[in-house]
Design a protein around this motif. Structure first.
Motif, PDB file in Angstrom:
ATOM      1  N   ASN A 200      -6.282 -11.471  -3.522  1.00  0.00           N
ATOM      2  CA  ASN A 200      -6.254 -12.199  -2.246  1.00  0.00           C
ATOM      3  C   ASN A 200      -4.864 -12.086  -1.642  1.00  0.00           C
ATOM      4  N   PHE A 201      -4.791 -12.377  -0.333  1.00  0.00           N
ATOM      5  CA  PHE A 201      -3.525 -12.196   0.379  1.00  0.00           C
ATOM      6  C   PHE A 201      -2.405 -13.067  -0.191  1.00  0.00           C
ATOM      7  N   GLY A 202      -2.719 -14.321  -0.521  1.00  0.00           N
ATOM      8  CA  GLY A 202      -1.710 -15.243  -1.009  1.00  0.00           C
ATOM      9  C   GLY A 202      -1.047 -16.064   0.072  1.00  0.00           C
TER      10      GLY A 202
ATOM     11  N   ASP B 169       1.582 -14.599 -10.140  1.00  0.00           N
ATOM     12  CA  ASP B 169       2.791 -13.921  -9.664  1.00  0.00           C
ATOM     13  C   ASP B 169       2.479 -12.502  -9.185  1.00  0.00           C
ATOM     14  N   MET B 170       1.369 -12.384  -8.451  1.00  0.00           N
ATOM     15  CA  MET B 170       0.964 -11.110  -7.862  1.00  0.00           C
ATOM     16  C   MET B 170       1.323 -11.134  -6.372  1.00  0.00           C
ATOM     17  N   TRP B 171       1.956 -10.060  -5.899  1.00  0.00           N
ATOM     18  CA  TRP B 171       2.448 -10.015  -4.533  1.00  0.00           C
ATOM     19  C   TRP B 171       1.477  -9.208  -3.675  1.00  0.00           C
ATOM     20  N   PHE B 172       0.449  -9.945  -3.188  1.00  0.00           N
ATOM     21  CA  PHE B 172      -0.613  -9.381  -2.361  1.00  0.00           C
ATOM     22  C   PHE B 172      -1.408  -8.337  -3.160  1.00  0.00           C
ATOM     23  N   PRO B 173      -2.102  -8.764  -4.224  1.00  0.00           N
ATOM     24  CA  PRO B 173      -2.919  -7.836  -5.010  1.00  0.00           C
ATOM     25  C   PRO B 173      -4.014  -7.237  -4.148  1.00  0.00           C
ATOM     26  N   ASN B 174      -4.092  -5.922  -4.145  1.00  0.00           N
ATOM     27  CA  ASN B 174      -4.903  -5.230  -3.155  1.00  0.00           C
ATOM     28  C   ASN B 174      -5.789  -4.201  -3.855  1.00  0.00           C
TER      29      ASN B 174
END
Length: 296
Positions: free
Chosen positions: A113-115, A144-149
């Motif tokens: 998700n975008f976060g 601690d994921m930075w915009f998992p895509n």
């Protein structure tokens, strides 16, 4: 230079291409449709209408389609009669719209998700990665994921996740129970952005890895959401090939009858207002040397 051809055009904004049952499938955000077509773009079908805006696509072992519905943070399931049912409600566990996902051979969906509210220009923030089991139970499997895509699962059970605002691709081993372990950086393109303003953070990214697909040599084709190119990347971050597309490119996947067609989701930009008002998105393709591997 590889020759790039147009498969589909006149669409709004395409994401999450998937090769499935001899057809290329895509989500078209602002027409709210999941589409499929033959490799050459013929026999175009509307597979599902998703008012909440379709994104990530995958399939359960019994063949039922799963599709992310972004605006209402649900994972939907298409039943044999074509109706859509709620497979899982993600709203309590996401801090931005759910987006891309990959589904394993057991039907477990790993959903990013975008976060944060990207389109409103909210400050960039880290978020979580979720696993949705075949019975619809939702579990947080990483933080601690930075915009998992864009994500893939290798043939030996490793989950790779593009972190679009993280300047990196992260790897996890998938346990028998679906838990993720042995977290490590699979490829790094630079440090984390130090500025949380969206535009400033984008300016600090060397590569903004978006949608992706794996080949049989273990390399990853990655759409760079900022630079109008796709990169073929080896573990460790070495760029084996750079393919300029001439416009924005936001996702890619290998498919076709021999697995050597690289499908590209292109549009001038990812601005919601501009893309919803126009029909300038295209699905393009080119031929490559190494065929598809892994999932999707």
């Amino acid at each position: 230079m590889r020759e790039i051809s147009t498969v589909l055009d006149g669409l709004s904004y395409l994401e999450c291409p998937r090769w499935h049952e001899d057809r290329i499938w895509v989500s078209d955000f602002y027409t709210h449709q999941v589409l499929s077509a033959r490799e050459d773009g013929s026999d175009l079908r509307v597979e599902a209408e998703v008012p909440g805006q379709p994104s990530g696509l995958g399939w359960l072992p019994d063949g039922r389609l799963l599709v992310v519905s972004q605006h209402d943070s649900r994972l939907l399931r298409r039943e044999p009669d074509g109706s859509l049912a709620t497979h899982a409600d993600l709203s309590a566990q996401v801090t931005g719209e759910p987006n891309d996902m990959v589904v394993d051979e057991l039907g477990r969906a790993f959903v990013g998700n975008f976060g944060f509210d990207l389109m409103a220009g909210a400050p960039v923030a880290p978020t979580v990665l979720l696993r949705v089991d075949p019975d619809g139970v939702v579990t947080q499997v990483a933080d601690d994921m930075w915009f998992p895509n864009g994500s893939v699962i290798t043939d030996d059970g490793v989950l790779l996740v593009d972190e679009t605002f993280g300047n990196r691709i992260t790897a996890f081993d998938i346990g028998a129970d679906g838990a993720l372990g042995n977290r490590r950086v699979w490829a790094s393109f630079g440090g984390l952005p130090t500025d949380r303003d969206v535009q400033a953070a984008l300016g600090q990214l060397a590569v903004a890895p978006d949608g992706c697909g794996m080949d049989a040599e273990g390399a990853l084709w990655v759409a760079d959401a900022l630079a109008g190119r796709v990169l073929r990347i080896r573990q460790g971050g070495e760029v084996l090939e750079e393919l300029p597309v001439g416009t924005g490119v936001f996702a890619c996947v290998l498919g076709g009858s021999d697995g050597r067609t690289l499908f590209l989701c292109t549009a001038p930009d990812f601005d919601r207002t501009a893309r919803s008002a126009a029909r300038e998105a295209q699905l393009r393709s080119c031929r490559v040397d190494v065929p598809h591997a892994g999932r999707p």
